[in-house]
Design a protein around this motif. Sequence first.
Motif, PDB file in Angstrom:
ATOM      1  N   PHE B  33      23.720  83.926  55.195  1.00 38.11           N
ATOM      2  CA  PHE B  33      23.483  82.491  55.325  1.00 38.11           C
ATOM      3  C   PHE B  33      24.802  81.739  55.207  1.00 38.11           C
ATOM      4  O   PHE B  33      25.682  82.143  54.449  1.00 38.11           O
ATOM      5  CB  PHE B  33      22.583  81.981  54.194  1.00 38.11           C
ATOM      6  CG  PHE B  33      21.273  82.691  54.039  1.00 38.11           C
ATOM      7  CD1 PHE B  33      21.187  83.897  53.358  1.00 38.11           C
ATOM      8  CD2 PHE B  33      20.106  82.140  54.540  1.00 38.11           C
ATOM      9  CE1 PHE B  33      19.980  84.546  53.185  1.00 38.11           C
ATOM     10  CE2 PHE B  33      18.889  82.778  54.373  1.00 38.11           C
ATOM     11  CZ  PHE B  33      18.825  83.975  53.692  1.00 38.11           C
ATOM     12  N   TYR B  35      25.946  77.768  54.154  1.00 44.99           N
ATOM     13  CA  TYR B  35      25.510  76.488  53.612  1.00 44.99           C
ATOM     14  C   TYR B  35      26.709  75.552  53.535  1.00 44.99           C
ATOM     15  O   TYR B  35      27.857  75.979  53.397  1.00 44.99           O
ATOM     16  CB  TYR B  35      24.928  76.652  52.203  1.00 44.99           C
ATOM     17  CG  TYR B  35      23.545  77.244  52.169  1.00 44.99           C
ATOM     18  CD1 TYR B  35      23.354  78.620  52.236  1.00 44.99           C
ATOM     19  CD2 TYR B  35      22.430  76.417  52.068  1.00 44.99           C
ATOM     20  CE1 TYR B  35      22.073  79.152  52.212  1.00 44.99           C
ATOM     21  CE2 TYR B  35      21.149  76.948  52.038  1.00 44.99           C
ATOM     22  CZ  TYR B  35      20.987  78.311  52.106  1.00 44.99           C
ATOM     23  OH  TYR B  35      19.722  78.838  52.087  1.00 44.99           O
ATOM     24  N   GLN B  37      28.051  72.252  51.268  1.00 43.42           N
ATOM     25  CA  GLN B  37      27.776  71.480  50.069  1.00 43.42           C
ATOM     26  C   GLN B  37      28.752  70.313  49.963  1.00 43.42           C
ATOM     27  O   GLN B  37      29.951  70.512  49.752  1.00 43.42           O
ATOM     28  CB  GLN B  37      27.874  72.345  48.813  1.00 43.42           C
ATOM     29  CG  GLN B  37      27.468  71.596  47.548  1.00 43.42           C
ATOM     30  CD  GLN B  37      27.416  72.465  46.318  1.00 43.42           C
ATOM     31  OE1 GLN B  37      27.962  73.572  46.297  1.00 43.42           O
ATOM     32  NE2 GLN B  37      26.759  71.995  45.285  1.00 43.42           N
ATOM     33  N   GLY B  40      28.619  66.347  44.955  1.00 39.07           N
ATOM     34  CA  GLY B  40      27.480  65.779  44.252  1.00 39.07           C
ATOM     35  C   GLY B  40      26.125  66.113  44.830  1.00 39.07           C
ATOM     36  O   GLY B  40      25.102  65.583  44.388  1.00 39.07           O
ATOM     37  N   GLN B  41      26.112  66.990  45.816  1.00 37.57           N
ATOM     38  CA  GLN B  41      24.854  67.371  46.458  1.00 37.57           C
ATOM     39  C   GLN B  41      24.581  68.854  46.281  1.00 37.57           C
ATOM     40  O   GLN B  41      25.468  69.619  45.885  1.00 37.57           O
ATOM     41  CB  GLN B  41      24.915  67.047  47.959  1.00 37.57           C
ATOM     42  CG  GLN B  41      25.154  65.594  48.279  1.00 37.57           C
ATOM     43  CD  GLN B  41      24.024  64.716  47.796  1.00 37.57           C
ATOM     44  OE1 GLN B  41      22.845  65.026  47.999  1.00 37.57           O
ATOM     45  NE2 GLN B  41      24.356  63.611  47.145  1.00 37.57           N
ATOM     46  N   GLY B  42      23.362  69.248  46.584  1.00 38.12           N
ATOM     47  CA  GLY B  42      23.058  70.665  46.603  1.00 38.12           C
ATOM     48  C   GLY B  42      23.483  71.274  47.931  1.00 38.12           C
ATOM     49  O   GLY B  42      23.724  70.554  48.906  1.00 38.12           O
ATOM     50  N   PRO B  43      23.584  72.596  47.990  1.00 39.02           N
ATOM     51  CA  PRO B  43      23.916  73.247  49.261  1.00 39.02           C
ATOM     52  C   PRO B  43      22.874  72.936  50.328  1.00 39.02           C
ATOM     53  O   PRO B  43      21.678  72.938  50.038  1.00 39.02           O
ATOM     54  CB  PRO B  43      23.911  74.740  48.903  1.00 39.02           C
ATOM     55  CG  PRO B  43      24.115  74.783  47.420  1.00 39.02           C
ATOM     56  CD  PRO B  43      23.442  73.565  46.887  1.00 39.02           C
ATOM     57  N   PHE B  45      21.453  74.038  54.128  1.00 36.50           N
ATOM     58  CA  PHE B  45      21.397  75.165  55.068  1.00 36.50           C
ATOM     59  C   PHE B  45      22.055  74.814  56.392  1.00 36.50           C
ATOM     60  O   PHE B  45      21.848  73.735  56.952  1.00 36.50           O
ATOM     61  CB  PHE B  45      19.931  75.535  55.306  1.00 36.50           C
ATOM     62  CG  PHE B  45      19.726  76.553  56.391  1.00 36.50           C
ATOM     63  CD1 PHE B  45      19.354  76.153  57.671  1.00 36.50           C
ATOM     64  CD2 PHE B  45      19.892  77.901  56.138  1.00 36.50           C
ATOM     65  CE1 PHE B  45      19.153  77.075  58.669  1.00 36.50           C
ATOM     66  CE2 PHE B  45      19.696  78.842  57.148  1.00 36.50           C
ATOM     67  CZ  PHE B  45      19.323  78.427  58.406  1.00 36.50           C
ATOM     68  N   LEU B  91      29.649  77.425  51.854  1.00 36.41           N
ATOM     69  CA  LEU B  91      29.207  78.584  51.081  1.00 36.41           C
ATOM     70  C   LEU B  91      28.561  79.603  51.997  1.00 36.41           C
ATOM     71  O   LEU B  91      27.771  79.256  52.871  1.00 36.41           O
ATOM     72  CB  LEU B  91      28.197  78.157  50.017  1.00 36.41           C
ATOM     73  CG  LEU B  91      28.717  77.241  48.909  1.00 36.41           C
ATOM     74  CD1 LEU B  91      27.557  76.579  48.184  1.00 36.41           C
ATOM     75  CD2 LEU B  91      29.556  78.035  47.920  1.00 36.41           C
ATOM     76  N   ALA B 104      19.511  85.566  47.145  1.00 41.19           N
ATOM     77  CA  ALA B 104      20.766  85.538  47.891  1.00 41.19           C
ATOM     78  C   ALA B 104      21.924  85.411  46.919  1.00 41.19           C
ATOM     79  O   ALA B 104      21.844  84.685  45.936  1.00 41.19           O
ATOM     80  CB  ALA B 104      20.765  84.367  48.871  1.00 41.19           C
ATOM     81  N   PHE B 106      25.831  84.350  46.417  1.00 37.64           N
ATOM     82  CA  PHE B 106      26.782  83.443  47.045  1.00 37.64           C
ATOM     83  C   PHE B 106      28.229  83.859  46.799  1.00 37.64           C
ATOM     84  O   PHE B 106      28.561  84.411  45.756  1.00 37.64           O
ATOM     85  CB  PHE B 106      26.596  82.024  46.499  1.00 37.64           C
ATOM     86  CG  PHE B 106      25.427  81.304  47.100  1.00 37.64           C
ATOM     87  CD1 PHE B 106      24.148  81.511  46.622  1.00 37.64           C
ATOM     88  CD2 PHE B 106      25.619  80.414  48.148  1.00 37.64           C
ATOM     89  CE1 PHE B 106      23.067  80.844  47.179  1.00 37.64           C
ATOM     90  CE2 PHE B 106      24.553  79.743  48.705  1.00 37.64           C
ATOM     91  CZ  PHE B 106      23.274  79.956  48.224  1.00 37.64           C
ATOM     92  N   GLY B 107      29.076  83.531  47.762  1.00 40.23           N
ATOM     93  CA  GLY B 107      30.505  83.618  47.579  1.00 40.23           C
ATOM     94  C   GLY B 107      31.004  82.386  46.849  1.00 40.23           C
ATOM     95  O   GLY B 107      30.225  81.477  46.510  1.00 40.23           O
ATOM     96  N   GLN B 108      32.308  82.344  46.614  1.00 38.36           N
ATOM     97  CA  GLN B 108      32.897  81.226  45.877  1.00 38.36           C
ATOM     98  C   GLN B 108      33.063  79.986  46.746  1.00 38.36           C
ATOM     99  O   GLN B 108      33.284  78.903  46.234  1.00 38.36           O
ATOM    100  CB  GLN B 108      34.253  81.628  45.295  1.00 38.36           C
ATOM    101  CG  GLN B 108      34.142  82.671  44.195  1.00 38.36           C
ATOM    102  CD  GLN B 108      35.498  83.040  43.639  1.00 38.36           C
ATOM    103  OE1 GLN B 108      36.370  83.521  44.356  1.00 38.36           O
ATOM    104  NE2 GLN B 108      35.677  82.809  42.353  1.00 38.36           N
TER     105      GLN B 108
END
Lengths: 112, 115
Positions: B33, B35, B37, B40-43, B45, B91, B104, B106-108
Amino acid sequence: DQQVKQNSPSLSVQEGRISILNCDYTNSMFDYFLWYKKYPAEGPTFLISISSIKDKNEDGRFTVFLNKSAKHLSLHIVPSQPGDSAVYFCAARDTGTYKYIFGTGTRLKVLA
Amino acid sequence: GAGVSQSPRYKVAKRGQDVALRCDPISGHVSLFWYQQALGQGPEFLTYFQNEAQLDKSGLPSDRFFAERPEGSVSTLKIQRTQQEDSAVYLCASSLAGNGNTEAFFGQGTRLTVV
């Protein structure tokens, strides 16, 4: 149109007490829910998940509760530790699409 | 590798420049996947691969965004003619299964700043 909502942007809790983070969703097709923890400058780290066929899942100090009728889930951390201080994201998976929809996060601060 | 690896960690691009962001998923993971971001928000898609097949690209914000995973492992997210609104953390995440309930990883992330 926010399908996953975390209405509390921040939360402060004393060390040793319970932290309760809440999440609401609107899509009844979500079938799998996850919580991720994120430290600054790092990617989200998986914490705990729950399938829609369950109402509770526990892993050590972390418990996730799912109330399908209310479309609400919560993460309980007991006892809270200073190292738990991070941003917590709730995520939901849409059946058949495989993608995760994330909330905007709640910043938890555990005070020593 | 042990986890999802993304490169570069940070990228500054001049407006109009093309950029390419790389993701090395966990070996053997079927799903991948991307994403985005914002601060101040969520990831949010962007796109999803199952092996080399891009099954969902509904989240890509414009035709300037393109992702590929030609051999079903490494993936590249390309952004053409970058704009300031493209500034965000990108991400990448991978998961073991192509279906079913697996989390899932996640990478950094790659922090892209368009100036």
